[in-house]
Design a protein around this motif. Structure first.
Motif, PDB file in Angstrom:
ATOM      1  N   LYS A   1     -43.222 105.265 -49.375  1.00  0.00           N
ATOM      2  CA  LYS A   1     -44.132 104.124 -49.264  1.00  0.00           C
ATOM      3  C   LYS A   1     -43.834 103.062 -50.327  1.00  0.00           C
ATOM      4  CE  LYS A   1     -48.747 103.828 -49.997  1.00  0.00           C
ATOM      5  NZ  LYS A   1     -49.901 104.483 -50.568  1.00  0.00           N
ATOM      6  N   ILE A   2     -43.363 103.525 -51.461  1.00  0.00           N
ATOM      7  CA  ILE A   2     -43.167 102.599 -52.577  1.00  0.00           C
ATOM      8  C   ILE A   2     -42.069 101.571 -52.273  1.00  0.00           C
ATOM      9  CG2 ILE A   2     -41.489 103.932 -53.908  1.00  0.00           C
ATOM     10  CD1 ILE A   2     -43.119 103.167 -56.419  1.00  0.00           C
ATOM     11  N   GLN A   3     -41.136 101.925 -51.380  1.00  0.00           N
ATOM     12  CA  GLN A   3     -40.086 100.970 -51.020  1.00  0.00           C
ATOM     13  C   GLN A   3     -40.676  99.770 -50.277  1.00  0.00           C
ATOM     14  OE1 GLN A   3     -36.814 101.043 -51.901  1.00  0.00           O
ATOM     15  NE2 GLN A   3     -37.170 102.886 -53.100  1.00  0.00           N
TER      16      GLN A   3
ATOM     17  N   GLU B   1     -43.873  98.820 -50.634  1.00  0.00           N
ATOM     18  CA  GLU B   1     -44.725  98.121 -51.600  1.00  0.00           C
ATOM     19  C   GLU B   1     -43.904  97.272 -52.544  1.00  0.00           C
ATOM     20  OE1 GLU B   1     -47.170 101.098 -53.418  1.00  0.00           O
ATOM     21  OE2 GLU B   1     -48.546 101.128 -51.696  1.00  0.00           O
ATOM     22  N   ALA B   2     -42.734  97.790 -52.947  1.00  0.00           N
ATOM     23  CA  ALA B   2     -41.870  97.024 -53.841  1.00  0.00           C
ATOM     24  C   ALA B   2     -41.432  95.750 -53.133  1.00  0.00           C
ATOM     25  CB  ALA B   2     -40.661  97.861 -54.246  1.00  0.00           C
ATOM     26  N   GLY B   3     -41.100  95.863 -51.851  1.00  0.00           N
ATOM     27  CA  GLY B   3     -40.712  94.685 -51.079  1.00  0.00           C
ATOM     28  C   GLY B   3     -41.846  93.671 -51.011  1.00  0.00           C
ATOM     29  N   TYR B   4     -43.052  94.156 -50.682  1.00  0.00           N
ATOM     30  CA  TYR B   4     -44.198  93.242 -50.599  1.00  0.00           C
ATOM     31  C   TYR B   4     -44.478  92.608 -51.950  1.00  0.00           C
ATOM     32  CZ  TYR B   4     -45.092  95.825 -46.250  1.00  0.00           C
ATOM     33  OH  TYR B   4     -44.971  96.411 -45.026  1.00  0.00           O
ATOM     34  N   SER B   5     -44.342  93.421 -53.021  1.00  0.00           N
ATOM     35  CA  SER B   5     -44.748  92.938 -54.345  1.00  0.00           C
ATOM     36  C   SER B   5     -43.883  91.771 -54.825  1.00  0.00           C
ATOM     37  CB  SER B   5     -44.720  94.069 -55.373  1.00  0.00           C
ATOM     38  OG  SER B   5     -43.413  94.257 -55.866  1.00  0.00           O
ATOM     39  N   ILE B   6     -42.619  91.714 -54.371  1.00  0.00           N
ATOM     40  CA  ILE B   6     -41.805  90.565 -54.807  1.00  0.00           C
ATOM     41  C   ILE B   6     -41.938  89.404 -53.823  1.00  0.00           C
ATOM     42  CG2 ILE B   6     -40.130  91.940 -56.105  1.00  0.00           C
ATOM     43  CD1 ILE B   6     -38.145  91.408 -53.781  1.00  0.00           C
ATOM     44  N   GLY B   7     -42.806  89.574 -52.823  1.00  0.00           N
ATOM     45  CA  GLY B   7     -43.108  88.453 -51.934  1.00  0.00           C
ATOM     46  C   GLY B   7     -42.341  88.449 -50.617  1.00  0.00           C
ATOM     47  N   LEU B   8     -41.644  89.551 -50.312  1.00  0.00           N
ATOM     48  CA  LEU B   8     -40.961  89.618 -49.017  1.00  0.00           C
ATOM     49  C   LEU B   8     -42.002  89.768 -47.909  1.00  0.00           C
ATOM     50  CD1 LEU B   8     -37.970  92.074 -49.675  1.00  0.00           C
ATOM     51  CD2 LEU B   8     -37.893  89.596 -49.552  1.00  0.00           C
ATOM     52  N   SER B   9     -41.732  89.154 -46.754  1.00  0.00           N
ATOM     53  CA  SER B   9     -42.633  89.331 -45.614  1.00  0.00           C
ATOM     54  C   SER B   9     -42.413  90.727 -45.034  1.00  0.00           C
ATOM     55  CB  SER B   9     -42.328  88.283 -44.557  1.00  0.00           C
ATOM     56  OG  SER B   9     -41.016  88.497 -44.068  1.00  0.00           O
TER      57      SER B   9
ATOM     58  N   LYS C   1     -38.999  90.911 -43.299  1.00  0.00           N
ATOM     59  CA  LYS C   1     -37.883  90.940 -44.254  1.00  0.00           C
ATOM     60  C   LYS C   1     -37.833  92.276 -44.983  1.00  0.00           C
ATOM     61  CE  LYS C   1     -35.664  86.813 -45.288  1.00  0.00           C
ATOM     62  NZ  LYS C   1     -35.545  85.605 -46.098  1.00  0.00           N
TER      63      LYS C   1
ATOM     64  N   ARG D   1     -34.408  94.116 -44.643  1.00  0.00           N
ATOM     65  CA  ARG D   1     -33.571  94.124 -45.849  1.00  0.00           C
ATOM     66  C   ARG D   1     -33.730  95.385 -46.694  1.00  0.00           C
ATOM     67  NH1 ARG D   1     -30.561  90.045 -47.173  1.00  0.00           N
ATOM     68  NH2 ARG D   1     -30.547  90.881 -49.284  1.00  0.00           N
ATOM     69  N   ILE D   2     -34.887  96.035 -46.589  1.00  0.00           N
ATOM     70  CA  ILE D   2     -35.117  97.194 -47.455  1.00  0.00           C
ATOM     71  C   ILE D   2     -35.150  98.499 -46.639  1.00  0.00           C
ATOM     72  CG2 ILE D   2     -36.636  98.191 -49.231  1.00  0.00           C
ATOM     73  CD1 ILE D   2     -35.500  95.402 -49.963  1.00  0.00           C
TER      74      ILE D   2
ATOM     75  N   PHE E   1     -44.286  99.032 -61.120  1.00  0.00           N
ATOM     76  CA  PHE E   1     -44.845 100.280 -60.605  1.00  0.00           C
ATOM     77  C   PHE E   1     -44.716 101.431 -61.592  1.00  0.00           C
ATOM     78  CE2 PHE E   1     -43.698  97.746 -56.974  1.00  0.00           C
ATOM     79  CZ  PHE E   1     -44.712  97.976 -56.066  1.00  0.00           C
TER      80      PHE E   1
ATOM     81  N   PHE F   1     -35.426  99.210 -55.364  1.00  0.00           N
ATOM     82  CA  PHE F   1     -34.835  99.412 -54.044  1.00  0.00           C
ATOM     83  C   PHE F   1     -33.657 100.370 -54.204  1.00  0.00           C
ATOM     84  CE2 PHE F   1     -36.349  94.885 -53.876  1.00  0.00           C
ATOM     85  CZ  PHE F   1     -37.545  95.207 -53.246  1.00  0.00           C
TER      86      PHE F   1
ATOM     87  N   HIS G   1     -31.249 101.366 -52.401  1.00  0.00           N
ATOM     88  CA  HIS G   1     -29.909 101.085 -51.886  1.00  0.00           C
ATOM     89  C   HIS G   1     -29.286  99.863 -52.533  1.00  0.00           C
ATOM     90  CE1 HIS G   1     -32.535  98.410 -49.837  1.00  0.00           C
ATOM     91  NE2 HIS G   1     -31.591  97.869 -49.106  1.00  0.00           N
TER      92      HIS G   1
END
Lengths: 236, 250
Positions: free
Chosen positions: A129-131, A133-141, A144, A148-149, B86, B92, B94
């Protein structure tokens, strides 16, 4: 009766001649099914209303249908209703001009999409799940973050299952011979019809299938070796 | 300035946040303390919508956003002006250290590759990991991963950085290097909200300490007020268990 080398070579030549039909059928089906299967799995993972329920019921029911039964069924439906539908839609192509391989594509794509969608669903569960959340946290839609992730990280998880699907598809492509499509097996048997050299014909067909299968496995081996490098532990 | 008013959140029947209001000024470093289960992490996650609050208002960037009914656009907007560090690093898997830092710069801020590389390299230099820029997270230690996580947050030049127990998952000997980097972030003047158990860090760096328990703010004030002259009995109890007493009697 002995094994006729020259008959075998004739069959082998003929099998190779029709190998592109099998290869096209296998790889085009695979690519389309991979795209569709990913979409189906994504819709189900995100529980998109209506569509998700529909796909879930469809996949569950459809997985129980043998490919051969589906193929003959679609072919019969096609032959029974084509003329009426073509007339209603003003299509002026006679049924004899339509290559039955279209029915083959349709059947194989439907079946493979279902099985690949299940593999992709499994891969979704392998991403933490954290992958997201990390994407959302940097502002990715959401989209995306997926493209991308999440999808790239699924590749190493998916590869063994995809290899399985591809080999399965290669073998299932043989079934389209039942609706008058000439592919590797029926190609290999063409000379056999003249000389009754069936053993030679089937051995030739088996050999070509095996070669393609080995090539796919080799491909999968390198793909696996090269993807997921990031999973390996290195220096700390 | 970032302000949250009346934040409430339940997980099923469990009420995790019962009416929490916090106001943080620009450039202020606020540390949230509290026992586990007090709701501090949930509160932090509600700020950038990793968790959807049941009610409450977020005042940020001159806008007022309803936490429950926020639209996609508003959520994205908040996330693009904040960054999150976090507990488990959240790199990420990868992507290399450099690519991790670049991702938001190229994909969200639409910077050119050259410009993003420059910013990302500077950020990695700043956390002392430029020599590890082509390493994948799995090849880095926990402390190094967390420093990449901080570099990723700082490189985006956010108005606020939210830290969720950034050192809790680290080996004790790696905590120091990570806290050092966070202290440097504080010196840059970026607004920070930090959930942590590191008391000495809170004392050194925080402008204000908020003590939470049972889903409410029990007490808030300057670090020395909270640590040495707590008003509330509950704060005193918590601190007496966390801060080492004068000596051990063996």
């Amino acid at each position: 009766m002995s094994f006729g080398i020259s008959n075998f070579l004739d069959s082998l030549k003929s099998a190779f001649l029709y190998a592109p039909v099998t290869l096209k059928l296998t790889f085009i089906t695979f690519v389309i099914s991979l795209i569709l299967g990913t979409i189906v799995a994504t819709v189900r993972y995100y529980k998109i209303p209506v569509l998700s329920q529909f796909f879930s019921v469809f996949v569950t029911v459809y997985m129980g249908l043998p490919t051969m039964v589906a193929l003959i069924l679609y072919n019969l439906i096609f032959m029974t209703f084509y003329n009426d539908v073509a007339k209603a839609l003003n299509i002026n192509i006679p049924i004899t001009d339509i290559n039955p391989i279209i029915i083959g594509y349709f059947t194989l794509i439907l079946g493979t999409t279902c099985s690949i969608s299940e593999s992709v669903r499994g891969a979704f569960r392998g991403i933490s799940k954290i992958q997201y959340e990390a994407g959302y946290s940097i502002g990715l839609s959401k989209v995306k973050t997926l493209t991308r992730i999440i999808y790239p990280q699924m590749v190493p998880i998916l590869l063994p299952g995809l290899q399985n699907s591809l080999i399965g598809l290669l073998k299932a492509s043989n079934l389209v011979s039942a609706i008058a499509v000439v592919e590797i097996m029926t190609g290999a048997l063409l000379p056999s019809l003249l000389y009754y050299s069936y053993l030679e014909g089937y051995v030739a067909a088996a050999l070509v299938y095996w070669l393609i299968g080995a090539f796919i496995e080799l491909l999968a081996y390198f793909a696996e070796k090269n993807s997921g490098k990031y999973l390996k532990k290195g220096t700390v | 300035m970032i302000e949250l008013v009346g934040v409430k959140k339940s997980f099923g029947k469990q009420e995790v946040l019962r009416d929490v209001s916090v106001k943080v000024n620009n450039g202020e470093v606020v540390v949230i303390l509290g026992p586990s289960g007090s709701g501090k992490t949930t509160f932090l996650r509600c700020i950038n919508f990793l968790e959807r609050a049941d009610s409450g208002i977020l005042k940020f960037d001159g806008k007022e956003i309803d936490l429950k009914r926020a639209r996609k656009r508003e959520i994205l907007d908040v996330r693009r002006h904040t960054a999150f560090v976090f507990q488990n690093y959240g790199l990420f898997a990868h992507k290399t250290a450099l690519q991790n830092v670049m991702e938001g710069l190229t994909q969200v801020q639409k910077k050119s590759k050259a410009e993003a590389t420059k910013i990302a390299e500077d950020a990695l230099k700043w956390v002392g990991l430029i020599d590890k820029k082509d390493f994948y997270p799995s090849q880095l230690s926990g402390g190094q991963q967390q420093r990449v996580g901080i570099a990723r947050a700082v490189a985006l030049k956010p108005e606020v950085i939210l830290f969720d127990e950034p050192t809790s998952a680290l080996d004790p000997e790696l905590v120091g290097e990570t806290l050092e980097v966070i202290k440097n972030v504080a010196k840059m003047g970026i607004t920070m909200i930090v959930v942590t158990h590191e008391m000495s860090f809170a004392e050194d760096v925080a402008d204000r300490v908020i003590f939470m328990d049972g889903g409410v703010v029990v007490e808030e004030g300057k670090p020395d007020e909270i640590f040495y002259k707590p008003k509330e009995e509950r704060t005193r109890q918590f601190l007496s268990r966390i801060i080492p007493q004068d000596s051990y009697v063996i």
